[in-house]
Design a protein around this motif. Structure first.
Motif, PDB file in Angstrom:
ATOM      1  N   VAL A 216       0.824  -1.212   0.000  1.00 26.48           N
ATOM      2  CA  VAL A 216       0.000   0.000   0.000  1.00 26.48           C
ATOM      3  C   VAL A 216       0.858   1.263   0.000  1.00 26.48           C
ATOM      4  O   VAL A 216       0.451   2.315  -0.506  1.00 26.48           O
ATOM      5  N   LEU A 217       2.072   1.181   0.545  1.00 18.91           N
ATOM      6  CA  LEU A 217       2.979   2.334   0.582  1.00 18.91           C
ATOM      7  C   LEU A 217       4.169   2.155  -0.357  1.00 18.91           C
ATOM      8  O   LEU A 217       5.151   2.891  -0.254  1.00 18.91           O
ATOM      9  N   PHE A 218       4.066   1.192  -1.252  1.00 17.47           N
ATOM     10  CA  PHE A 218       5.209   0.873  -2.115  1.00 17.47           C
ATOM     11  C   PHE A 218       5.530   1.995  -3.095  1.00 17.47           C
ATOM     12  O   PHE A 218       6.690   2.208  -3.458  1.00 17.47           O
ATOM     13  N   HIS A 219       4.514   2.746  -3.536  1.00 18.76           N
ATOM     14  CA  HIS A 219       4.714   3.805  -4.525  1.00 18.76           C
ATOM     15  C   HIS A 219       4.462   5.193  -3.933  1.00 18.76           C
ATOM     16  O   HIS A 219       4.014   6.093  -4.635  1.00 18.76           O
ATOM     17  N   VAL A 220       4.734   5.345  -2.643  1.00 23.83           N
ATOM     18  CA  VAL A 220       4.476   6.635  -1.997  1.00 23.83           C
ATOM     19  C   VAL A 220       5.250   7.756  -2.679  1.00 23.83           C
ATOM     20  O   VAL A 220       4.696   8.822  -2.973  1.00 23.83           O
ATOM     21  N   GLU A 221       6.535   7.544  -2.921  1.00 23.92           N
ATOM     22  CA  GLU A 221       7.348   8.603  -3.534  1.00 23.92           C
ATOM     23  C   GLU A 221       6.802   8.987  -4.902  1.00 23.92           C
ATOM     24  O   GLU A 221       6.763  10.165  -5.266  1.00 23.92           O
ATOM     25  N   ARG A 222       6.376   7.989  -5.659  1.00 24.20           N
ATOM     26  CA  ARG A 222       5.843   8.262  -6.993  1.00 24.20           C
ATOM     27  C   ARG A 222       4.492   8.960  -6.919  1.00 24.20           C
ATOM     28  O   ARG A 222       4.159   9.779  -7.790  1.00 24.20           O
ATOM     29  N   ASN A 223       3.713   8.650  -5.885  1.00 26.29           N
ATOM     30  CA  ASN A 223       2.349   9.167  -5.803  1.00 26.29           C
ATOM     31  C   ASN A 223       2.212  10.385  -4.900  1.00 26.29           C
ATOM     32  O   ASN A 223       1.095  10.823  -4.632  1.00 26.29           O
ATOM     33  N   THR A 224       3.321  10.925  -4.421  1.00 25.91           N
ATOM     34  CA  THR A 224       3.227  12.107  -3.561  1.00 25.91           C
ATOM     35  C   THR A 224       2.533  13.257  -4.281  1.00 25.91           C
ATOM     36  O   THR A 224       1.838  14.074  -3.656  1.00 25.91           O
ATOM     37  N   SER A 225       2.691  13.319  -5.582  1.00 25.17           N
ATOM     38  CA  SER A 225       2.043  14.393  -6.348  1.00 25.17           C
ATOM     39  C   SER A 225       0.527  14.268  -6.348  1.00 25.17           C
ATOM     40  O   SER A 225      -0.177  15.204  -6.754  1.00 25.17           O
ATOM     41  N   SER A 226      -0.002  13.122  -5.885  1.00 24.86           N
ATOM     42  CA  SER A 226      -1.456  12.977  -5.766  1.00 24.86           C
ATOM     43  C   SER A 226      -2.005  13.795  -4.606  1.00 24.86           C
ATOM     44  O   SER A 226      -3.221  14.024  -4.540  1.00 24.86           O
ATOM     45  N   LEU A 227      -1.129  14.217  -3.719  1.00 23.32           N
ATOM     46  CA  LEU A 227      -1.534  15.101  -2.622  1.00 23.32           C
ATOM     47  C   LEU A 227      -1.518  16.529  -3.168  1.00 23.32           C
ATOM     48  O   LEU A 227      -0.496  17.209  -3.170  1.00 23.32           O
ATOM     49  N   THR A 228      -2.660  16.972  -3.645  1.00 25.75           N
ATOM     50  CA  THR A 228      -2.731  18.230  -4.387  1.00 25.75           C
ATOM     51  C   THR A 228      -2.802  19.444  -3.457  1.00 25.75           C
ATOM     52  O   THR A 228      -3.366  19.370  -2.355  1.00 25.75           O
ATOM     53  N   VAL A 229      -2.214  20.523  -3.914  1.00 28.57           N
ATOM     54  CA  VAL A 229      -2.175  21.785  -3.170  1.00 28.57           C
ATOM     55  C   VAL A 229      -2.490  22.919  -4.134  1.00 28.57           C
ATOM     56  O   VAL A 229      -1.838  23.059  -5.178  1.00 28.57           O
ATOM     57  N   TYR A 230      -3.517  23.721  -3.817  1.00 28.02           N
ATOM     58  CA  TYR A 230      -3.822  24.902  -4.626  1.00 28.02           C
ATOM     59  C   TYR A 230      -2.813  26.011  -4.323  1.00 28.02           C
ATOM     60  O   TYR A 230      -2.457  26.244  -3.156  1.00 28.02           O
ATOM     61  N   VAL A 231      -2.370  26.685  -5.361  1.00 30.74           N
ATOM     62  CA  VAL A 231      -1.541  27.884  -5.228  1.00 30.74           C
ATOM     63  C   VAL A 231      -2.319  29.024  -5.878  1.00 30.74           C
ATOM     64  O   VAL A 231      -2.524  29.031  -7.097  1.00 30.74           O
ATOM     65  N   VAL A 232      -2.783  29.964  -5.061  1.00 27.69           N
ATOM     66  CA  VAL A 232      -3.648  31.048  -5.558  1.00 27.69           C
ATOM     67  C   VAL A 232      -2.961  32.377  -5.276  1.00 27.69           C
ATOM     68  O   VAL A 232      -2.727  32.737  -4.109  1.00 27.69           O
ATOM     69  N   ASP A 233      -2.654  33.092  -6.341  1.00 23.63           N
ATOM     70  CA  ASP A 233      -1.931  34.370  -6.243  1.00 23.63           C
ATOM     71  C   ASP A 233      -2.916  35.539  -6.342  1.00 23.63           C
ATOM     72  O   ASP A 233      -3.370  35.889  -7.427  1.00 23.63           O
ATOM     73  N   PHE A 234      -3.226  36.121  -5.174  1.00 27.95           N
ATOM     74  CA  PHE A 234      -4.075  37.311  -5.135  1.00 27.95           C
ATOM     75  C   PHE A 234      -3.236  38.598  -5.181  1.00 27.95           C
ATOM     76  O   PHE A 234      -3.799  39.697  -5.169  1.00 27.95           O
ATOM     77  N   ASP A 235      -1.929  38.487  -5.252  1.00 30.78           N
ATOM     78  CA  ASP A 235      -1.038  39.639  -5.112  1.00 30.78           C
ATOM     79  C   ASP A 235      -1.310  40.687  -6.196  1.00 30.78           C
ATOM     80  O   ASP A 235      -1.218  40.398  -7.401  1.00 30.78           O
TER      81      ASP A 235
END
Length: 617
Positions: A216-235
């Motif tokens: 279940v954790l064999f491809h953690v490094e490969r699948n880390t990008s599945s943990l998505t993060v929004y980057v929103v620039d209001f500047d």
């Protein structure tokens, strides 16, 4: 001294092979050693008959242990010859002649006996019986002591040594227990292929089922990008800051985009426009709360404008942490955040502040229009210049809540599983009670189903009360989705009742499946089913499926995954998918309820068939 060292080596060998007391310490220089005190008594020859199977088991453990190079050859005849001159002084002449005759017969009759590790002083006084339940002999544990003569020898010498120390009747019982008749050999030839087949099945089963947990954790490094993060620039995108040339926002977005091309494990950064959230930062928080992403990075609309103003005006109240925000919901999965998300976000923040600090310091110092007094008044505007405010919308607390949403739920499966064997004899009383009319088969099925679910109802209450007893909050009110809140509960004072119902429904879903499988496959295969059921539920519930290979997506439909998600929703006021969770659990209960009568019929059919076989024989 040398003899003491040799005995130390032999005592250590016995300890390592589990046939002697545990070795606590040794002195390499003197050979002195200390062993664990055995809480028990020496085996009495008067009661040895009661422990013959355990004695033979211990003896065979010694004989089957690994031989070591330091072991010499123990020759019983020479041992007796060596002791005889000293003993003869106290023995009658006839007994001395008898011993000498026995020695001559042994020298002639025994040629090249098998050599295995032997105790060579195996008698009752060197056998210790650990304390056990009064009247219980099956679980008694025996250990041998005094291994000073342990060497390679004839295993029958140990048997003879013990037999000579036993009462006459017990000697015959010992030989019967130890020996194998022709009939026993015949059965052994029949059983061996079955044993080999069972071992092969177990090996394949272990390889397949336990691999599910490891993989279940064999491809953690490969699948880390599945943990998505929004980057929103209001500047500089919102008035009155639109006239400012943005610096911070572009730096943040460029850095996150560059990380996406890195071969190293990284989070799945997704750049979003403010218009995607109606130009409202609070809607970005709402997206994180609703589980659309695992976290979000927001560059505030006034980030660059406030920084420039702090430098140009020498504003001592400027706070670098007001430039950017990091939003996440720890209670969603505290382990995933701690192990994968927060370390990555911390690295990102360090890289951004470092790169921006170098660029901003160089640019500011080159601007001669900025008075030095301004920089002295607001040094934080020069270094670190920017920072990140962290908003954990739902912290995971208290620590006592950990078992309620992780490892403690394993016991929900185990309790449900063992309730089958615990209550089945009681249910069978309804089928055949002397002096009373027996219930029909449909009635028995109904009684068993109602009885099982009634037991789950009460046992799930007991399980839920443990969380209440350890002061996990269950009566706090809910909180706004976009606000940081400590220990909010989804349903206020009704949260405990809902939590109990989740555990009850979950135990029914898990337990009825165990009941059906126990009736279908029977023992000992039911224990293998329990391992499979625990492993598949745990591997898909206690680890984020976003990090697992897609093969594991079936875990979203498994009972424990939905129990965990529903429990987190109730305890921490998370985004609600309670309807879906209850729906999946109800589906498991419904399917297993439909199969329940069929499984009962299969069990009855197997029982009747077994009784017929016994009657025929």
């Amino acid at each position: 001294m040398t003899q003491c060292k040799e005995e130390s080596v032999r005592a250590s060998w016995a300890s390592n092979h589990g046939v002697g007391p545990n070795m606590l310490s040794t002195d390499a220089d003197t050979g002195g050693f200390a062993v664990e005190c055995i809480k028990g008594n020496m085996l009495l020859r008067e009661t040895a008959r009661e422990y013959l199977p355990q004695i033979i088991k211990l003896l065979r453990s010694i004989h089957s242990a690994k031989a070591e190079r330091w072991m010499g050859k123990f020759e019983p005849v020479n041992e007796v010859k060596w002791h005889l001159p000293y003993a003869a002084k106290c023995m009658p002449p006839e007994e001395v002649r008898r011993v000498k005759t026995a020695l001559r017969n042994a020298e002639v009759s025994i040629k090249n006996p098998p050599l295995v590790p032997c105790h060579n002083k195996f008698h009752c006084r060197n056998i210790m019986l650990e304390d056990s339940m009064p009247g219980s002999h099956d679980g008694a544990r025996l250990l041998a002591i005094d291994f000073e003569n342990c060497d390679l020898g004839d295993p029958m010498w140990d048997v003879a040594s013990l037999a000579a120390d036993l009462e006459h009747k017990t000697q015959f019982a010992l030989l019967k227990v130890h020996g194998a008749t022709e009939e026993e050999k015949r059965r052994l030839r029949i059983y061996l292929p079955l044993v080999k087949a069972h071992v092969l099945i177990l090996c394949v089963f272990i390889l397949c089922v336990l691999s599910l947990y490891w993989a279940v954790l064999f491809h953690v490094e490969r699948n880390t990008s599945s943990l998505t993060v929004y980057v929103v620039d209001f500047d500089a995108t919102q008035p009155p800051y639109t006239d400012t040339q943005p610096l911070i926002g572009p730096m943040v977005t460029q850095t996150t985009k560059s990380m996406l091309g890195s071969p190293m494990p990284h989070l799945g950064y997704i750049t979003k426009q403010p218009s995607d959230f109606a130009n409202d930062p609070m809607k970005v928080r709402q997206a994180v709360y609703d589980f659309h992403v695992w976290a979000a990075i927001i560059v505030n609309a006034n980030a660059t404008a406030l920084l420039r103003a702090a430098v140009s005006e020498g504003n001592p109240s400027y706070d670098p942490l007001g430039a950017c925000q990091v939003i996440y919901v720890q209670a969603r999965d505290q382990e995933t955040y701690a192990s994968y998300i927060l370390p990555q976000l911390n690295m990102l923040q360090t890289e951004i502040t470092s790169k921006f600090g170098q660029m901003w310091t160089r640019q500011t110092l080159q601007d001669t229009s900025i008075p030095l007094s301004n920089l002295q008044a607001a040094p934080q505007a020069l270094s670190p210049a920017i920072g990140f405010s962290t908003f954990n919308l739902r912290p995971f607390a208290p620590a006592a809540a950990t078992p309620a949403v992780t490892i403690g739920l394993i016991y929900l499966i185990i309790i449900a599983f063992f309730s089958f064997s615990f209550f089945l004899p009681i249910y069978m009383k309804f089928a055949s009670t002397p002096g009373h009319p027996s219930v029909t088969f449909p009635q028995l099925v109904l009684i068993r189903w109602l009885g099982a679910n009634s037991a789950y109802f009460l046992m799930s209450l007991a399980y839920s009360l443990i969380s209440l007893a350890f002061q996990i909050p269950f009566s706090n009110g809910s909180a706004p989705a976009t606000a940081v809140a400590n220990n909010p509960n989804a349903y206020g004072k009704a949260s405990f009742v809902v939590y109990w119902m989740v555990n009850f429904l979950g135990m029914s879903a898990l337990g009825l499946a165990c009941e059906n499988m126990a009736m279908l496959i029977g023992f000992p295969w039911t224990s293998m089913w329990l391992i499979f059921w625990v492993i598949t539920n745990v591997s898909t519930s206690f680890y984020s499926l976003d990090l697992a290979p897609k093969f594991y997506y079936w875990g979203y439909a498994w009972p424990l995954q939905n129990i965990v998600e529903a429990s987190r929703r109730i305890l921490f006021d998370l985004h609600s998918r309670l309807g879906l969770n209850f729906g999946i659990l109800f589906a498991w209960v419904a399917i297993n309820t439909i199969l329940f009568p069929l499984c009962c019929w299969v069990m009855r059919w197997k029982t009747i068939r077994q009784k017929k076989k016994v009657a025929q024989h």
